[in-house]
Design an enzyme around this catalytic site. Structure first.
Site, mmCIF file in Angstrom:
data_model
loop_
_atom_site.group_PDB
_atom_site.id
_atom_site.type_symbol
_atom_site.label_atom_id
_atom_site.label_comp_id
_atom_site.label_asym_id
_atom_site.label_seq_id
_atom_site.Cartn_x
_atom_site.Cartn_y
_atom_site.Cartn_z
ATOM 1 N N SER A 242 0.822 -1.210 0.000
ATOM 2 C CA SER A 242 0.000 0.000 0.000
ATOM 3 C C SER A 242 0.857 1.263 0.000
ATOM 4 O O SER A 242 2.014 1.256 0.440
ATOM 5 C CB SER A 242 -0.910 0.029 1.226
HETATM 6 N N1 SAH Z 1 -1.018 -4.684 4.197
HETATM 7 C C1 SAH Z 1 -0.388 -5.004 2.940
HETATM 8 C C2 SAH Z 1 -1.297 -4.657 1.775
HETATM 9 C C3 SAH Z 1 -1.287 -5.741 0.769
HETATM 10 S S1 SAH Z 1 -2.513 -5.617 -0.490
HETATM 11 C C4 SAH Z 1 0.956 -4.352 2.819
HETATM 12 O O1 SAH Z 1 1.251 -3.446 3.621
HETATM 13 O O2 SAH Z 1 1.746 -4.756 1.973
HETATM 14 C C5 SAH Z 1 -3.869 -6.523 0.217
HETATM 15 C C6 SAH Z 1 -3.594 -7.939 0.598
HETATM 16 O O3 SAH Z 1 -4.837 -8.517 1.016
HETATM 17 C C7 SAH Z 1 -3.064 -8.841 -0.514
HETATM 18 O O4 SAH Z 1 -1.874 -9.436 -0.091
HETATM 19 C C8 SAH Z 1 -4.181 -9.869 -0.713
HETATM 20 O O5 SAH Z 1 -3.718 -11.162 -1.074
HETATM 21 C C9 SAH Z 1 -4.839 -9.886 0.647
HETATM 22 N N2 SAH Z 1 -6.210 -10.372 0.695
HETATM 23 C C10 SAH Z 1 -7.213 -10.210 -0.221
HETATM 24 N N3 SAH Z 1 -8.346 -10.811 0.179
HETATM 25 C C11 SAH Z 1 -8.070 -11.386 1.393
HETATM 26 C C12 SAH Z 1 -8.831 -12.166 2.324
HETATM 27 N N4 SAH Z 1 -10.100 -12.491 2.117
HETATM 28 N N5 SAH Z 1 -8.209 -12.569 3.462
HETATM 29 C C13 SAH Z 1 -6.927 -12.263 3.709
HETATM 30 N N6 SAH Z 1 -6.154 -11.544 2.863
HETATM 31 C C14 SAH Z 1 -6.716 -11.101 1.725
#
Ligand code: SAH
Length: 213
Positions: free
Chosen positions: A64
């Site tokens: 993000s």
């Molecule tokens: N907090 C992360 C943001 C990653 S983007 C960072 O700082 O890098 C969002 C993430 O949510 C992705 O890795 C994606 O695989 C995950 N995601 C999507 N749907 C999800 C779900 N139902 N349960 C858990 N993770 C999920």
């Protein structure tokens, strides 16, 4: 894994940038100023690590934008020792911010590849979440509830009921809600069945998907 003088300098510039965009919480700014974001990214993006932008990580996901991380974290109002749930571990950057704030962090990731990479990586930097889980964040983590705050770091088409149910009284859920564009939404649990909802600006996230992968 190097963190150089140059990186530290760039990081302080990044802190100034997100401060100028309106982030005021000192603990959050300090955490952003401390965490080596370049180490959370693919080597091809190293030069961009301290720009205030989202970037691709493994499994078609993104790390993000720092401003977004700071904005969501500020809304959580984390206090030391808080029990916190993160949905979407991804690169682990947000997890690291929560660890820096002294939270007991539980974080769920649905992509096994990312779950594995990040589970190995975070402890190397000294960030010890209470538990990293490979699973479906739509369900939350009932066995560890209630949580002082819950953060969802993917765009949710709707607000999953289990997440509201797993908040402590006084607890805060920060969740971007929407399909193509998301509205940052804060729910504060005022009572067993009473939630106060506040909406903030628009953001763009990768989608919150059901089940694990
Ligand atoms: N907090 C992360 C943001 C990653 S983007 C960072 O700082 O890098 C969002 C993430 O949510 C992705 O890795 C994606 O695989 C995950 N995601 C999507 N749907 C999800 C779900 N139902 N349960 C858990 N993770 C999920």
């Amino acid at each position: 894994m190097k963190d150089t003088f140059k990186h530290k300098g760039l990081r302080q510039q990044l802190v100034s940038v997100i401060k100028a965009k309106g982030i005021t919480n000192e603990a959050v700014l300090t955490a952003i100023g401390k965490i080596p974001r370049h180490l959370f990214m693919d080597s091809s993006f190293l030069d961009h690590a301290y720009q205030d932008k989202a970037f691709p990580i493994a499994a078609n996901q993104t790390i993000s934008q720092p401003y977004t991380v700071a904005f969501q974290t500020e809304l959580m109002q984390v206090k030391k020792g808080d029990k916190v749930l993160e949905i979407g571990t991804g690169s682990g950057y947000q997890t690291a911010v929560l660890c820096e704030l002294g939270a007991k962090v539980f974080s769920i990731e649905r992509q096994q590849e990312l779950f594995k990479i990040t589970s190995r990586f975070l402890p190397k930097l000294g960030y010890r979440a209470k538990k990293l889980i490979f699973g479906d964040g739509y369900k939350g983590l009932k066995e560890e509830a209630p949580f002082d705050s819950i953060i969802v770091t993917a765009g949710a088409p709707f607000v999953p009921k289990p997440l509201l149910a797993q908040l402590a009284i006084g607890g805060r859920l920060v969740i971007p809600v929407g399909e193509d564009v998301q509205t940052m939404t804060l729910f504060v649990r005022k009572g067993p069945k009473e939630f106060e909802k506040t909406e903030f600006g628009e953001f763009r996230f990768v989608p919150l998907l059901e089940d694990k992968n």
